[in-house]
Write an enzyme that holds these catalytic residues in place. Structure first.
Site, PDB file in Angstrom:
ATOM      1  N   ILE A  53      -7.982   0.627   9.558  1.00  0.00           N
ATOM      2  CA  ILE A  53      -8.403   1.356  10.752  1.00  0.00           C
ATOM      3  C   ILE A  53      -9.918   1.366  10.899  1.00  0.00           C
ATOM      4  O   ILE A  53     -10.461   1.810  11.906  1.00  0.00           O
ATOM      5  CB  ILE A  53      -7.857   2.800  10.760  1.00  0.00           C
ATOM      6  CG1 ILE A  53      -7.981   3.428  12.153  1.00  0.00           C
ATOM      7  CG2 ILE A  53      -8.560   3.662   9.705  1.00  0.00           C
ATOM      8  CD1 ILE A  53      -7.318   4.775  12.303  1.00  0.00           C
ATOM      9  N   GLY A  54     -10.620   0.850   9.885  1.00  0.00           N
ATOM     10  CA  GLY A  54     -12.078   0.813   9.974  1.00  0.00           C
ATOM     11  C   GLY A  54     -12.670  -0.160   8.974  1.00  0.00           C
ATOM     12  O   GLY A  54     -13.860  -0.108   8.666  1.00  0.00           O
ATOM     13  N   GLY A  55     -11.806  -1.039   8.454  1.00  0.00           N
ATOM     14  CA  GLY A  55     -12.225  -1.963   7.413  1.00  0.00           C
ATOM     15  C   GLY A  55     -11.406  -1.804   6.153  1.00  0.00           C
ATOM     16  O   GLY A  55     -11.737  -2.348   5.103  1.00  0.00           O
ATOM     17  N   SER A  56     -10.308  -1.068   6.232  1.00  0.00           N
ATOM     18  CA  SER A  56      -9.546  -0.673   5.040  1.00  0.00           C
ATOM     19  C   SER A  56      -8.834  -1.819   4.334  1.00  0.00           C
ATOM     20  O   SER A  56      -8.406  -1.675   3.193  1.00  0.00           O
ATOM     21  CB  SER A  56      -8.524   0.411   5.404  1.00  0.00           C
ATOM     22  OG  SER A  56      -9.189   1.600   5.732  1.00  0.00           O
ATOM     23  N   LYS A  58       0.838  -1.199   0.000  1.00  0.00           N
ATOM     24  CA  LYS A  58       0.000   0.000   0.000  1.00  0.00           C
ATOM     25  C   LYS A  58       0.871   1.247   0.000  1.00  0.00           C
ATOM     26  O   LYS A  58       1.976   1.257   0.561  1.00  0.00           O
ATOM     27  CB  LYS A  58      -0.908  -0.040   1.239  1.00  0.00           C
ATOM     28  CG  LYS A  58      -1.980   1.022   1.310  1.00  0.00           C
ATOM     29  CD  LYS A  58      -2.874   0.773   2.527  1.00  0.00           C
ATOM     30  CE  LYS A  58      -3.966   1.819   2.674  1.00  0.00           C
ATOM     31  NZ  LYS A  58      -4.855   1.527   3.817  1.00  0.00           N
ATOM     32  N   SER A  92      -9.510   1.673   2.472  1.00  0.00           N
ATOM     33  CA  SER A  92      -8.512   2.489   1.814  1.00  0.00           C
ATOM     34  C   SER A  92      -7.408   1.699   1.114  1.00  0.00           C
ATOM     35  O   SER A  92      -6.640   2.254   0.331  1.00  0.00           O
ATOM     36  CB  SER A  92      -7.871   3.436   2.832  1.00  0.00           C
ATOM     37  OG  SER A  92      -7.183   2.726   3.849  1.00  0.00           O
ATOM     38  N   SER A  93      -7.331   0.374   1.369  1.00  0.00           N
ATOM     39  CA  SER A  93      -6.331  -0.444   0.674  1.00  0.00           C
ATOM     40  C   SER A  93      -6.900  -0.908  -0.660  1.00  0.00           C
ATOM     41  O   SER A  93      -6.766  -2.073  -1.055  1.00  0.00           O
ATOM     42  CB  SER A  93      -5.931  -1.654   1.540  1.00  0.00           C
ATOM     43  OG  SER A  93      -5.530  -1.243   2.832  1.00  0.00           O
TER      44      SER A  93
END
Length: 587
Positions: free
Chosen positions: A247-250, A151, A226-227
Site C-alpha cells: 500500500i506504500g512500498g510494502s 504474508k 510490511s511484507s
C-alpha cells in the site's frame, strides 16, 4: 423564615453529601478503568503467549516431520533443490525428474533453519502436509509442487490473520482467501505465514506478538516491511516464491532491503478478497497483492498462474485479463523516463549510483532515456497521500491499537496521531517557517472535516492520476526508472522516516504497476560519500535518513521500474531487461 433557614441548611448538607458522593464515584470510576486496563494488559499478554506457543508448536511438528522424511528418504538432495530457480524447478517437477515431496521437505527444512536466525515466520501451515498427499490432482497447474510462502494477512482456513495486532488474535479465518485458493488450484503448496509490522502501516517488520524480523544480509538491519517476513525468508533462501501486499512500498521496500525482486501490480489486477487490511474503507491510496521472488521470471510465472479463469470466477470484481506472455517476452526498444531524486528526499549515494549505472546499461542496449520529474510532488505527499490514508485523522487506526501494547518500531510514527487536531494545527503553523515539509505533513494528519471534503479529495486524486498519465504521454515515455529506498535501515528508523516512502507510495496513489530489481551492493565509496550527505531541506528528516542508512557496506542496492496502469506485463519486461543487463555486465 425559620423554615427557609432550615431548608438552606439542609441544602448545604445535601451539597456536601453530593460532593462526597461525586468524589467517591470518580474514585471508583478511575479504579474501575485502572483495573480494566490492568486486566486488558494481562489478557493481551496471555493471548500473545498462546500465539507464540502455537507458532513454536507448528515449527516443532514440521521439524519432526522433516526428520522422519529424511530418515525414510536418505537419497534426496536438498542442497541441489535449493539452488534451482523457479523456472528450473517447475520444469523438473512437471517432467517427473523431481518429486514434490523432496522439494516440499527441502524448503520446510530451510524455512525452519532461516527462522531461527531471522524470526521471519508466524507459523508453519500444517495442513500443507495433507495437501502434499493429494498434490497430483493438480499436476497440470503452472506451479505444480512449488512450496509458496504467504504474508500473515492472507486468509488461510483455521489460521489467524492479525496484521500484527493482538486484538485480531484467536479469530481464525473460516476459509482461504481467493489467491490462496488459486495457488492451490495451480498446484502450489502454501506452507508458511510470514511476519508483518504492527498494523501493517509501517515499513519495518516488528510487532508485539512475534517480535522483530532481521535482514538476511546483516542481522543488525531491518528486513523492511510490511511484507518483511517474506523479504527475509526469500532473501534467506527459505522460500523461492511468496505473496505480499503493498500500500506504500510494502512489497518493494523489503525486496530492496533483502536483495530480491518484488512486484506491485496495477491496483485491482489481482483479487484482494480475503486479504485482511488493518482497516477497510480507505479508497484514496489502494493496496495491491503481488509476488516476491529471487528473479523476475518467477514474478512473471506467478502472475501468469494467478491471472486465470479460476480467479476471475471466484472474484468477478477482478477484470478478466489473462497474463499476456507476448508482451512480457517482447524485445522492443523502450523510451524510458528516469530520475535520481523526486525533489523531496535526496537519495542515499548507493540509490543514486544504482540509477546512473542502470541508465548507462540501458542506453548501451539501445533504449532511449530521458530525464523525468514527477508532478507536484510536495502536493502529492501531504494533500493526497497523507490526507488520504489518514482521512479520519487516524481515529480508526488508533482504535485498533487501543488494547495493544505499542511496538517500539511503531511508537514514533503514531505518537503524533494522538495529538488533538488543534495541537497538530498549532505545531504546523509554528514549524512552517523552519521545517516546511514537516509542517505540511502535520496539517495533513488532521484529515477531513466533512464528507464533502473527502469527495473533493477523491476527485483531486483522480485528477492527479490523469495529469500524470498526460505528462507521460507528453514526454512520450513507455516506462519509468526511479529509485527505491535503500540500503536497509538500522533499527528503529522506519517509524521516524515515513516521508521517504514517497519513492514507492507515489505509485500506489497513481495505481501504476511497479517493481524492484536488485542491481548492486553498497560500496566503501558510497559510505564515504554518505558522510557528506545533507539532504534537500537539511531538516531533522534528512539527518535521520543519513543515520538510518549508515553502515550499509555490502548490502543490496535496487532500482524501481514503473509502467502505466494495466501494463503490468510491460513493467515486468522492463524489470527483466534491467536484470539481464546487470547480470551480463558482471560477466
Amino acid at each position: 423564615m425559620e423554615r427557609v433557614q432550615q431548608f438552606l441548611h439542609g441544602l448545604e448538607l445535601d451539597n456536601r453529601a453530593a460532593a462526597l458522593l461525586t468524589g467517591a464515584a470518580c474514585g471508583v470510576g478511575a479504579l474501575v478503568v485502572l483495573v480494566r486496563k490492568v486486566h486488558g494488559h494481562r489478557e493481551a499478554e496471555k493471548k500473545i503467549q498462546r500465539a507464540r506457543n502455537r507458532r513454536d508448536e507448528s515449527l516443532q511438528r514440521a521439524e519432526q516431520a522433516v526428520l522422519q522424511y529424511k530418515e525414510s528418504h536418505p537419497m534426496s538432495d536438498s542442497s541441489l533443490i535449493l539452488t534451482l530457480s523457479l523456472s528450473e524447478l517447475t520444469k523438473q517437477l512437471q517432467e517427473g525428474l523431481l518429486k514434490p515431496e523432496d522439494v516440499f521437505y527441502s524448503y520446510v527444512e530451510k524455512t525452519i533453519d532461516a527462522n531461527k536466525t531471522l524470526n521471519c515466520c508466524t507459523g508453519i501451515l500444517l495442513e500443507s502436509f495433507d495437501q502434499l498427499k493429494t498434490i497430483d490432482s493438480n499436476k497440470d497447474g503452472l506451479l505444480y509442487g512449488v512450496p509458496v510462502s504467504i504474508k500473515e494477512n492472507f486468509a488461510y482456513k483455521n489460521y489467524d490473520s492479525t496484521c500484527g495486532l493482538v486484538i485480531n488474535l484467536e479469530q481464525p479465518d473460516q476459509q482461504d482467501c481467493v489467491l490462496v485458493e488459486v495457488l492451490k488450484r495451480q498446484g502450489a503448496i502454501p506452507f508458511v505465514k510470514t511476519n508483518v509490522p504492527q498494523s501493517l502501516l509501517n515499513y519495518d517488520c516488528s510487532n508485539p506478538i512475534y517480535g522483530q524480523t532481521l535482514n538476511p544480509h546483516n542481522l543488525q538491519k531491518t528486513s523492511g516491511g510490511s511484507s518483511g517476513g517474506e523479504g527475509a525468508l526469500i532473501g534467506g533462501g527459505g522460500s523461492l516464491l511468496g505473496l505480499g501486499t503493498d500500500i506504500g512500498g510494502s512489497i518493494r521496500i523489503p525486496a530492496s532491503f533483502c536483495g530480491i525482486c518484488g512486484f506491485k501490480p496495477t491496483a485491482g489486477r489481482l483479487s484482494l478478497q480475503g486479504v485482511r487490511p488493518v482497516y477497510r474503507g480507505q479508497k484514496s491510496v489502494l493496496s495491491s497483492p503481488g509476488p516476491m521472488a529471487k528473479d523476475v521470471d518467477s514474478l512473471a510465472l506467478c502472475m501468469q498462474a494467478l491471472l486465470c479463469n479460476h480467479m476471475f470466477t471466484l472474484d468477478p470484481t477482478v477484470p478478466p485479463i489473462p497474463f499476456n506472455v507476448q508482451i512480457y517476452k517482447t524485445s522492443k526498444s523502450l523510451r524510458i523516463g528516469y530520475l535520481e531524486t523526486d525533489g523531496d528526499s535526496q537519495p542515499s549515494p548507493s540509490m543514486a549510483r544504482g540509477i546512473r549505472e542502470v541508465k548507462a546499461l540501458l542506453e548501451q542496449a539501445g533504449h532511449t532515456l530521458v530525464p523525468y520529474t514527477p508532478l507536484k510532488i510536495n502536493y502529492a505527499i501531504s494533500e493526497l497521500l497523507v490526507k488520504g490514508i489518514l482521512a479520519d485523522g487516524a481515529t480508526t487506526l488508533l482504535q485498533k491499537l487501543e488494547r495493544d501494547p505499542l511496538d517500539r518500531n511503531l511508537r514514533d510514527q503514531v505518537l503524533i496521531y494522538y495529538f488533538p487536531k488543534w495541537l497538530k494545527k498549532t505545531l504546523s503553523f509554528l514549524l512552517k517557517p523552519v521545517f516546511p515539509r514537516v509542517s505540511a505533513v502535520l496539517s495533513a494528519m488532521c484529515g477531513f472535516g466533512s464528507v464533502s471534503d473527502l469527495w473533493k479529495h477523491h476527485a483531486a486524486v483522480e485528477d492527479y492520476i490523469h495529469e500524470t498519465i498526460a505528462d507521460w504521454r507528453k514526454c512520450n515515455i513507455d516506462v519509468l526508472l526511479c529509485p527505491v529506498i535503500g540500503p536497509a535501515y538500522n533499527f528503529f528508523y522506519c517509524s521516524k522516516l515515513t516521508n521517504v516512502a514517497i519513492y514507492t507510495m507515489l505509485y500506489n496513489l497513481l495505481t501504476f504497476p511497479a517493481g524492484v530489481v536488485p542491481v548492486s551492493t553498497v560500496t566503501a565509496e558510497d559510505e564515504e560519500e554518505l558522510r557528506n550527505y545533507k539532504g534537500v531541506y537539511q531538516d531533522p528528516w534528512d539527518r535521520l535518513f543519513k543515520q538510518a542508512v549508515s553502515g550499509g557496506e555490502g548490502l543490496p542496492v535496487a532500482v524501481q521500474c514503473v509502467a502505466m496502469p494495466w501494463q503490468d506485463e510491460l513493467c515486468l519486461y522492463f524489470m527483466k531487461e534491467v536484470e539481464q543487463l546487470v547480470k551480463q555486465s558482471r560477466m
